[in-house]
Design a protein around this motif. Structure first.
Motif, PDB file in Angstrom:
ATOM      1  N   PHE A  42       0.863  -1.287  -0.051  1.00  0.00           N
ATOM      2  CA  PHE A  42       0.064  -0.081   0.116  1.00  0.00           C
ATOM      3  C   PHE A  42       0.964   1.299  -0.094  1.00  0.00           C
ATOM      4  N   ASP A  43       0.337   2.195  -0.477  1.00  0.00           N
ATOM      5  CA  ASP A  43       1.157   3.642  -0.629  1.00  0.00           C
ATOM      6  C   ASP A  43       0.685   4.503   0.650  1.00  0.00           C
ATOM      7  N   VAL A  44      -0.633   4.215   0.887  1.00  0.00           N
ATOM      8  CA  VAL A  44      -0.902   5.191   2.059  1.00  0.00           C
ATOM      9  C   VAL A  44      -1.867   4.266   3.136  1.00  0.00           C
ATOM     10  N   TYR A  45      -1.473   4.426   4.324  1.00  0.00           N
ATOM     11  CA  TYR A  45      -2.576   3.941   5.454  1.00  0.00           C
ATOM     12  C   TYR A  45      -3.109   4.829   6.061  1.00  0.00           C
ATOM     13  N   TYR A  46      -4.391   4.938   5.911  1.00  0.00           N
ATOM     14  CA  TYR A  46      -4.953   6.095   6.406  1.00  0.00           C
ATOM     15  C   TYR A  46      -5.816   5.885   7.756  1.00  0.00           C
ATOM     16  N   LEU A  47      -5.657   6.449   8.764  1.00  0.00           N
ATOM     17  CA  LEU A  47      -6.209   6.025  10.213  1.00  0.00           C
ATOM     18  C   LEU A  47      -7.313   6.823  10.431  1.00  0.00           C
ATOM     19  N   GLU A  48      -8.579   5.752  10.860  1.00  0.00           N
ATOM     20  CA  GLU A  48      -9.652   6.726  11.129  1.00  0.00           C
ATOM     21  C   GLU A  48      -9.275   7.717  12.288  1.00  0.00           C
ATOM     22  N   SER A  49      -8.605   7.415  13.315  1.00  0.00           N
ATOM     23  CA  SER A  49      -8.468   8.213  14.505  1.00  0.00           C
ATOM     24  C   SER A  49      -7.897   9.542  14.108  1.00  0.00           C
ATOM     25  N   SER A  50      -7.100   9.619  12.883  1.00  0.00           N
ATOM     26  CA  SER A  50      -6.444  10.880  12.629  1.00  0.00           C
ATOM     27  C   SER A  50      -7.673  11.731  12.250  1.00  0.00           C
ATOM     28  N   LEU A  51      -8.731  11.243  11.582  1.00  0.00           N
ATOM     29  CA  LEU A  51     -10.028  12.265  11.173  1.00  0.00           C
ATOM     30  C   LEU A  51     -10.370  12.948  12.176  1.00  0.00           C
ATOM     31  N   TYR A  52     -10.332  12.240  13.583  1.00  0.00           N
ATOM     32  CA  TYR A  52     -11.068  12.976  14.740  1.00  0.00           C
ATOM     33  C   TYR A  52      -9.696  13.975  15.394  1.00  0.00           C
ATOM     34  N   ALA A  53      -8.585  13.405  15.336  1.00  0.00           N
ATOM     35  CA  ALA A  53      -7.509  14.222  15.861  1.00  0.00           C
ATOM     36  C   ALA A  53      -7.518  15.598  15.005  1.00  0.00           C
ATOM     37  N   ASP A  54      -7.522  15.541  13.556  1.00  0.00           N
ATOM     38  CA  ASP A  54      -7.709  16.880  12.866  1.00  0.00           C
ATOM     39  C   ASP A  54      -8.955  17.509  12.792  1.00  0.00           C
ATOM     40  N   GLY A  55      -9.996  17.067  13.439  1.00  0.00           N
ATOM     41  CA  GLY A  55     -11.143  17.812  13.481  1.00  0.00           C
ATOM     42  C   GLY A  55     -12.120  17.662  12.262  1.00  0.00           C
ATOM     43  N   LYS A  56     -11.703  16.611  11.354  1.00  0.00           N
ATOM     44  CA  LYS A  56     -12.389  16.500   9.982  1.00  0.00           C
ATOM     45  C   LYS A  56     -13.743  15.981  10.584  1.00  0.00           C
ATOM     46  N   VAL A  57     -14.068  15.283  11.213  1.00  0.00           N
ATOM     47  CA  VAL A  57     -15.476  14.556  11.623  1.00  0.00           C
ATOM     48  C   VAL A  57     -16.208  15.892  12.071  1.00  0.00           C
ATOM     49  N   ASP A  58     -15.821  16.365  12.828  1.00  0.00           N
ATOM     50  CA  ASP A  58     -16.485  17.497  13.366  1.00  0.00           C
ATOM     51  C   ASP A  58     -16.873  18.617  12.411  1.00  0.00           C
ATOM     52  N   ALA A  59     -15.947  18.720  11.625  1.00  0.00           N
ATOM     53  CA  ALA A  59     -16.003  19.903  10.450  1.00  0.00           C
ATOM     54  C   ALA A  59     -17.263  19.269   9.441  1.00  0.00           C
TER      55      ALA A  59
END
Length: 538
Positions: free
Chosen positions: A239-256
């Motif tokens: 894989f080229d990228v492993y994307y972590l769901e937890s990072s979406l919360y950390a970056d505020g993307k979910v709330d956004a």
RNA sequence: GCGCCCGUAGCUCAGCGGAUCAGAGUAUUGGCCUCCGAAGCCAAGGGUCGUGGGUUCGAAUCCCGCCGGGCGCGCCA
């Protein structure tokens, strides 16, 4: 210009003369299955007969007469009004030189001519070893990615880790319980905990504070991610990228995402929860976004994640998932629409695959020692080898249920399609080893000496490879490649049995060697697309 | 009940932007190695393409009903 394009061009010219008002009609040029019908055929006369109020055979006759002389014999009319084209031998055989010149590029578009695309697959939760379903996804996803690359696209292979949900809590609790010496079912064993043997391994190696759930969680997730990586490596998938769901919360993307929906007036409060008006976009009911307990439902991070894909510039995204997740398709697409972020309506694409049943000794295998309730990718690789697993899992349409016959895949015999194709490749290698000459010189070989129908048939098949690959890429259908390879191998084995390659006549020998080299190259190119090796010896 | 997917030879499956489309493999039966690898080849038998309608000059392929199977229809992921 390749032969098919030559036929199309000639037909276009003929049509302009015979039926100028339909000069831009779609001309379907097919490759007949029966050799007696020539190399190419078209039903254009049948298509236009009605509009022109003409007898289809007469119309076909007229079009055929108007076809400019070219790389083929005079077209023939057959059946209700088909026009059949037979190539001149030299035109047909030219593909051999082309393959030998282009080598591993044969069947591929010019690199860098395509778009930025992404294939997301496997995306297993880090809560256990990869199971056979993940294996099917890995085989499919990697092949689809390779197919898209072959068409010149810049492809990113991505793995999404759901490392933030309730299932991770269960994982942490299970490890914690094991570390405290509890067994499934005991007093204090977490509800719906994970019972597989691997939990014991993790608990045994966990040296941290048993009462620290966070520590147990981190350790378990890391452990399982490592283990999954080992399996994927054994399977030959990177894989080229492993994307972590937890990072979406950390970056505020979910709330956004929730904020944007609300700002767009797409949400409302009811029963203490926040709802999204998905029915505005054709969903059968509105969906809860924020539960009455304050947490988000799972599809919010899903949408946030897909928004990042769009923002990262992927014009085409293919998500490979099990059919058991098909309800998320609508919701992710609808959720993206409600953001008004300029995402196209049907975006992204999905390839949904059905379940895999593993059969062994005439019975379905449901258990594995390590994982407990399911068969793992590792089991399969251990039993039958990576090439067989890959080939088998990719050899069916994604949406058909797949019965993986372990006994068949283990057999090193004629019953096994993997060996059948690989054997064809090894056989050519064997001939070349015996010959001992320079393969490079064959690229410009004279081919006039090839006069047998079997040789023509092989040339036809070789010529078909690029369009087979292109179609498989467009349709995200790697099984086309598996079927093509089987056909090519069959034609080759048949030829090999009927004619000797290393004959005394030098002209003929060189021509046949060139043909064999082209077959070998094409087999190798096809196998590489589906991640299967092309061995020189077996 | 609703939505999506599937139903093609004994078995596992291709074909499904209509015609030259009834196919492959396997299983069964019978042949082929003093000869480039028999992990191969050649041949035979085997299906009213789940079913009933419809559209069409023409349907396995498109439309509708029904039957059978899978998966979804949570303030679970």
């Amino acid at each position: 210009m390749d032969p098919k394009s030559q036929v199309e061009t000639a037909l276009r010219a003929a049509l302009a003369k015979v039926a100028p008002e339909h000069a831009d009609a779609h001309i379907l040029v097919e490759r007949p299955k029966q050799a007696g019908h020539g190399d190419f055929s078209t039903n254009i006369a049948l298509q236009l007969a009605k509009a022109l109020k003409r007898n289809p055979r007469e119309l076909a006759q007229e079009i055929a007469r108007a076809v400019p002389a070219g790389a083929f014999d005079t077209p023939e009319i057959a059946g209700p009004g088909f026009i059949n084209f037979r190539l001149r031998s030299g035109t047909r055989l030219a593909v051999v030189n082309r393959v030998l010149k282009e080598k591993e590029r044969y069947g591929r578009a010019q690199p860098g001519t395509g778009e930025k695309v992404q294939v997301e697959f496997v995306s297993a939760n880090p809560t256990g070893p990869l199971h056979v379903g993940h294996g099917r996804q890995a085989a499919l996803g990697d092949a689809i990615a390779a197919l898209l690359e072959s068409q010149g696209h810049k492809v990113t292979r991505e793995f999404y880790y759901n490392d933030a949900g309730a299932q991770i809590d269960k994982l942490a609790w299970s490890v914690q319980a094991r570390a405290r010496g509890k067994n499934p079912g005991d007093q204090g064993w977490p509800e719906e905990g994970y019972a597989g043997e691997y939990i014991e391994d993790i608990a045994r190696e966990f040296k941290g504070d048993v009462d620290d759930v966070e520590a147990a969680r981190r350790f378990a997730v890391d452990y399982l991610r490592r283990e999954q990586d080992v399996d994927l490596q054994a399977f030959g998938v990177k894989f080229d990228v492993y994307y972590l769901e937890s990072s979406l919360y950390a970056d505020g993307k979910v709330d956004a995402v929730v904020k944007t929906w609300t700002a767009n007036g797409k949400t409302y409060e009811k029963d203490g929860a926040l709802w999204l008006r998905t029915t505005e976009y054709g969903d059968d009911k509105d969906r809860v976004v924020r539960k009455s307990d304050g947490g988000n439902t799972y599809f919010v991070p899903d949408v946030a994640y897909h928004l990042t894909k769009w923002q990262r510039g992927f014009k085409r995204v293919v998500d490979v998932q099990g059919t058991d997740h098909h309800s998320t398709v609508t919701r992710v697409r609808v959720g993206l629409q409600a953001l008004n972020a300029g995402v196209p309506k049907g975006w992204p694409d999905y390839v949904l695959h059905s379940i895999v049943k593993v059969m062994r000794g005439g019975e379905e295998v449901k258990m594995s020692k390590r994982a407990g309730s399911y068969v793992t990718v590792r089991d399969l690789i251990d039993w039958v080898g990576r090439d067989a697993v890959r080939f088998f899992l990719v050899s069916r349409k994604a949406d058909s249920e797949f019965i993986f016959d372990v006994d068949l895949a283990r057999q090193k015999s004629d019953e096994n399609p993997v060996y059948y194709v690989q054997y064809a490749h090894a056989r050519v290698c064997s001939v070349f080893a015996q010959w001992g000459g320079s393969v490079d010189k064959l690229a410009s070989a004279q081919l006039d000496a090839l006069k047998h129908e079997r040789e023509a048939a092989l040339a036809r098949l070789l010529d078909e490879f690029p369009e087979t690959v292109a179609k498989a890429a467009t349709e995200a259908a790697p099984h086309d490649i598996a079927f093509y390879l089987r056909e090519l191998a069959a034609q080759f084995h048949s030829y090999y049995n009927a004619e000797r390659i290393l004959v005394d006549d030098e002209n003929l020998r060189t021509a046949r060697l060139a043909l064999c080299a082209a077959v070998r190259q094409t087999l190798a190119n096809g196998l590489s697309l589906i991640g299967v090796s092309a061995p020189e010896k077996m």
